[in-house]
Design a protein around this motif. Structure first.
Motif, PDB file in Angstrom:
ATOM      1  N   ARG A 147       0.712  -1.283   0.599  1.00 35.94           N
ATOM      2  CA  ARG A 147      -0.191   0.216  -0.143  1.00 35.94           C
ATOM      3  C   ARG A 147       1.047   1.420  -0.122  1.00 35.94           C
ATOM      4  O   ARG A 147       1.612   1.051   0.638  1.00 35.94           O
ATOM      5  CB  ARG A 147      -0.963  -0.062   1.125  1.00 35.94           C
ATOM      6  N   ALA A 148       0.274   1.909  -0.982  1.00 33.58           N
ATOM      7  CA  ALA A 148       1.581   3.692  -0.784  1.00 33.58           C
ATOM      8  C   ALA A 148       0.337   4.612  -0.520  1.00 33.58           C
ATOM      9  O   ALA A 148       0.229   4.467  -1.873  1.00 33.58           O
ATOM     10  CB  ALA A 148       1.868   3.515  -1.801  1.00 33.58           C
ATOM     11  N   LYS A 149       0.345   5.618  -0.440  1.00 35.03           N
ATOM     12  CA  LYS A 149      -0.232   6.953  -0.807  1.00 35.03           C
ATOM     13  C   LYS A 149       0.220   8.200   0.173  1.00 35.03           C
ATOM     14  O   LYS A 149       1.397   7.949   0.884  1.00 35.03           O
ATOM     15  CB  LYS A 149      -1.787   6.606  -0.173  1.00 35.03           C
ATOM     16  N   GLY A 150      -0.172   9.021  -1.296  1.00 35.15           N
ATOM     17  CA  GLY A 150       0.597  10.262  -1.212  1.00 35.15           C
ATOM     18  C   GLY A 150       0.099  12.143  -1.614  1.00 35.15           C
ATOM     19  O   GLY A 150      -0.682  11.305  -2.078  1.00 35.15           O
ATOM     20  N   ILE A 151       0.158  12.974  -0.902  1.00 37.23           N
ATOM     21  CA  ILE A 151      -0.047  14.417  -1.714  1.00 37.23           C
ATOM     22  C   ILE A 151       0.882  15.035  -1.975  1.00 37.23           C
ATOM     23  O   ILE A 151       2.333  15.336  -0.764  1.00 37.23           O
ATOM     24  CB  ILE A 151      -1.013  14.830  -0.358  1.00 37.23           C
ATOM     25  N   PHE A 152       0.971  15.201  -2.954  1.00 41.15           N
ATOM     26  CA  PHE A 152       2.020  15.950  -3.016  1.00 41.15           C
ATOM     27  C   PHE A 152       1.714  17.235  -4.363  1.00 41.15           C
ATOM     28  O   PHE A 152       0.878  17.524  -4.939  1.00 41.15           O
ATOM     29  CB  PHE A 152       3.589  14.892  -4.593  1.00 41.15           C
ATOM     30  N   ASP A 153       3.017  18.370  -3.295  1.00 41.34           N
ATOM     31  CA  ASP A 153       1.966  19.439  -4.933  1.00 41.34           C
ATOM     32  C   ASP A 153       3.276  19.248  -5.617  1.00 41.34           C
ATOM     33  O   ASP A 153       4.557  19.541  -5.890  1.00 41.34           O
ATOM     34  CB  ASP A 153       2.721  20.891  -3.796  1.00 41.34           C
ATOM     35  N   LEU A 154       3.801  20.068  -7.289  1.00 42.87           N
ATOM     36  CA  LEU A 154       4.588  19.424  -8.584  1.00 42.87           C
ATOM     37  C   LEU A 154       3.948  20.851  -8.480  1.00 42.87           C
ATOM     38  O   LEU A 154       4.102  22.374  -8.067  1.00 42.87           O
ATOM     39  CB  LEU A 154       2.600  19.127  -9.114  1.00 42.87           C
ATOM     40  N   ALA A 155       5.544  21.109  -9.782  1.00 46.90           N
ATOM     41  CA  ALA A 155       6.346  21.995 -10.479  1.00 46.90           C
ATOM     42  C   ALA A 155       4.888  23.207 -10.647  1.00 46.90           C
ATOM     43  O   ALA A 155       5.545  24.892 -10.726  1.00 46.90           O
ATOM     44  CB  ALA A 155       6.939  21.874 -10.667  1.00 46.90           C
ATOM     45  N   ASP A 156       3.703  22.698 -11.189  1.00 48.33           N
ATOM     46  CA  ASP A 156       2.333  23.960 -11.373  1.00 48.33           C
ATOM     47  C   ASP A 156       1.846  24.356 -10.451  1.00 48.33           C
ATOM     48  O   ASP A 156       0.726  25.183 -10.956  1.00 48.33           O
ATOM     49  CB  ASP A 156       1.853  23.239 -12.521  1.00 48.33           C
ATOM     50  N   GLY A 157       1.847  23.769  -9.575  1.00 49.06           N
ATOM     51  CA  GLY A 157       0.629  24.554  -8.318  1.00 49.06           C
ATOM     52  C   GLY A 157      -0.092  23.984  -7.923  1.00 49.06           C
ATOM     53  O   GLY A 157      -0.793  24.362  -7.141  1.00 49.06           O
ATOM     54  N   ARG A 158      -0.205  22.660  -9.228  1.00 46.43           N
ATOM     55  CA  ARG A 158      -1.551  22.209  -8.009  1.00 46.43           C
ATOM     56  C   ARG A 158      -0.955  21.245  -7.090  1.00 46.43           C
ATOM     57  O   ARG A 158       0.289  20.266  -7.373  1.00 46.43           O
ATOM     58  CB  ARG A 158      -2.159  21.207  -9.949  1.00 46.43           C
ATOM     59  N   ALA A 159      -1.983  20.483  -6.083  1.00 44.32           N
ATOM     60  CA  ALA A 159      -1.728  19.340  -5.603  1.00 44.32           C
ATOM     61  C   ALA A 159      -1.732  18.152  -5.902  1.00 44.32           C
ATOM     62  O   ALA A 159      -3.340  17.931  -6.222  1.00 44.32           O
ATOM     63  CB  ALA A 159      -1.737  19.050  -4.052  1.00 44.32           C
ATOM     64  N   GLU A 193      -5.974  14.575  -8.826  1.00 45.16           N
ATOM     65  CA  GLU A 193      -5.806  16.560  -8.465  1.00 45.16           C
ATOM     66  C   GLU A 193      -7.210  16.884  -7.058  1.00 45.16           C
ATOM     67  O   GLU A 193      -8.384  17.036  -7.546  1.00 45.16           O
ATOM     68  CB  GLU A 193      -6.596  17.458  -9.693  1.00 45.16           C
ATOM     69  N   LEU A 194      -6.432  17.097  -6.384  1.00 46.08           N
ATOM     70  CA  LEU A 194      -6.955  18.159  -5.203  1.00 46.08           C
ATOM     71  C   LEU A 194      -7.724  19.225  -5.153  1.00 46.08           C
ATOM     72  O   LEU A 194      -6.971  19.737  -6.154  1.00 46.08           O
ATOM     73  CB  LEU A 194      -6.538  18.057  -3.335  1.00 46.08           C
ATOM     74  N   THR A 195      -8.966  19.611  -4.502  1.00 47.54           N
ATOM     75  CA  THR A 195      -9.611  20.525  -5.082  1.00 47.54           C
ATOM     76  C   THR A 195      -8.804  21.890  -4.053  1.00 47.54           C
ATOM     77  O   THR A 195      -9.795  22.303  -2.911  1.00 47.54           O
ATOM     78  CB  THR A 195     -10.913  20.844  -4.775  1.00 47.54           C
ATOM     79  N   VAL A 196      -7.746  22.296  -4.171  1.00 47.35           N
ATOM     80  CA  VAL A 196      -7.282  23.495  -3.659  1.00 47.35           C
ATOM     81  C   VAL A 196      -6.398  24.740  -4.246  1.00 47.35           C
ATOM     82  O   VAL A 196      -6.090  23.369  -5.645  1.00 47.35           O
ATOM     83  CB  VAL A 196      -5.918  22.667  -2.400  1.00 47.35           C
ATOM     84  N   PRO A 197      -6.827  25.894  -4.063  1.00 48.26           N
ATOM     85  CA  PRO A 197      -6.049  26.787  -4.782  1.00 48.26           C
ATOM     86  C   PRO A 197      -4.513  26.448  -5.296  1.00 48.26           C
ATOM     87  O   PRO A 197      -3.401  25.739  -4.915  1.00 48.26           O
ATOM     88  CB  PRO A 197      -5.859  28.363  -4.088  1.00 48.26           C
ATOM     89  N   ARG A 198      -4.077  26.729  -6.406  1.00 54.35           N
ATOM     90  CA  ARG A 198      -2.550  26.663  -7.042  1.00 54.35           C
ATOM     91  C   ARG A 198      -1.907  27.544  -6.053  1.00 54.35           C
ATOM     92  O   ARG A 198      -2.649  28.197  -6.094  1.00 54.35           O
ATOM     93  CB  ARG A 198      -2.421  26.919  -8.351  1.00 54.35           C
ATOM     94  N   TRP A 199      -0.542  26.768  -5.271  1.00 50.00           N
ATOM     95  CA  TRP A 199      -0.102  27.624  -4.651  1.00 50.00           C
ATOM     96  C   TRP A 199       1.390  27.642  -6.058  1.00 50.00           C
ATOM     97  O   TRP A 199       2.009  27.504  -6.934  1.00 50.00           O
ATOM     98  CB  TRP A 199       1.240  26.273  -3.936  1.00 50.00           C
ATOM     99  N   LEU A 200       1.635  28.893  -6.361  1.00 47.54           N
ATOM    100  CA  LEU A 200       2.126  30.251  -7.003  1.00 47.54           C
ATOM    101  C   LEU A 200       3.190  31.071  -6.359  1.00 47.54           C
ATOM    102  O   LEU A 200       3.690  32.044  -7.004  1.00 47.54           O
ATOM    103  CB  LEU A 200       1.169  31.108  -8.496  1.00 47.54           C
TER     104      LEU A 200
END
Length: 256
Positions: free
Chosen positions: A167-179, A195-202
């Protein structure tokens, strides 16, 4: 009502709870003791169901307060949580209506979870394994990952390069600002990526949770940690990507 949910890793505990949340017609709370410092399921539920009240570690006393309202509280117990250790918490609530649910693979019978539960819900069929599964978790909040490197790492991880992963799971922030939420269960052909329904982090390094959890046998934890670290971008690269994304978004707005 309070519904306590337990079972094997990957059997479908969080999926079952999410199904109940989607059809709930009254206030709902969610609590997962032992999630810190990697509250992956808690973070996903908070993003998907913003109306659900999330109880954090140390807020167990609020369960009694919330019980006076006409609401439902789901308590999710990870496989690593000793059922005997949580019974004192549940016993405090025995005057309330507590329903114990075990999500168990149909090909596994007569476990401690079966004996504990009021109701056994058939979950994902488990692959036979030898040895005792171990849990490795790591928070990586503030890190931004290169998507291509992350894809290679996740493939290697789930295909046995660092041990037998169940079993493996994770939440990752990517270079385009999405999680994104990554989810793998042995025996299921493909991982899922949501994709999580959270604002892009830029603007700089993300000030929100991200992390990874792996359950398996004979895990090479040092190699997992180092390879994941190699996927993380330096500050200058993060700034470069964020500027590119912002410029692209501005151009799209102008065209619109």
């Amino acid at each position: 009502m309070i519904i306590a949910v337990a079972g094997l890793p990957g059997a479908g505990k969080t999926t079952w709870i999410r199904q109940q949340l989607a059809i709930a017609n009254q206030p709902v709370q969610y609590f997962s003791p032992g999630s810190d410092p990697v509250p992956i399921d808690m973070t996903c539920i908070a993003a998907e169901f913003p109306a659900v009240k999330i109880l954090k570690e140390g807020e167990e006393n609020r369960l009694l307060d919330l019980s006076v309202a006409e609401s439902i509280t789901y308590i999710e117990l990870g496989f690593h949580i000793d059922l005997a250790s949580v019974e004192p918490v549940l016993s405090v609530l025995d005057d309330l209506s507590i329903h114990r649910v075990a999500l168990m693979p149909p090909n596994i019978q007569n476990t401690g979870w079966h004996a504990w539960a009021d109701e056994v819900v058939p979950g994902v069929t488990a692959e036979p394994t030898e040895g005792k599964p171990e849990l490795w978790r790591a928070p990586i909040s503030g890190q931004v990952l290169d998507p291509a490197s992350l894809d290679v790492f996740w493939y290697e991880l789930t295909q046995g390069a660092y041990g037998r992963v169940n079993r493996a799971k994770g939440i990752f922030d990517l270079a385009d600002g999405r999680a994104f939420y990554f989810d793998f269960v042995v025996g299921i052909l493909d991982s899922t990526y949501t994709e999580l329904t959270v604002p892009r982090w830029l603007e700089g390094r993300p000030q929100r949770f991200s992390g990874i959890e792996v359950v398996g046998i004979e895990l090479d934890k040092k190699a997992i940690s180092q390879t994941l670290k190699d996927c993380c971008l330096a500050g200058a690269a993060i700034h470069h990507y964020q500027q590119q994304i912002k410029e692209s978004l501005e151009e799209d707005l102008e065209e619109a």
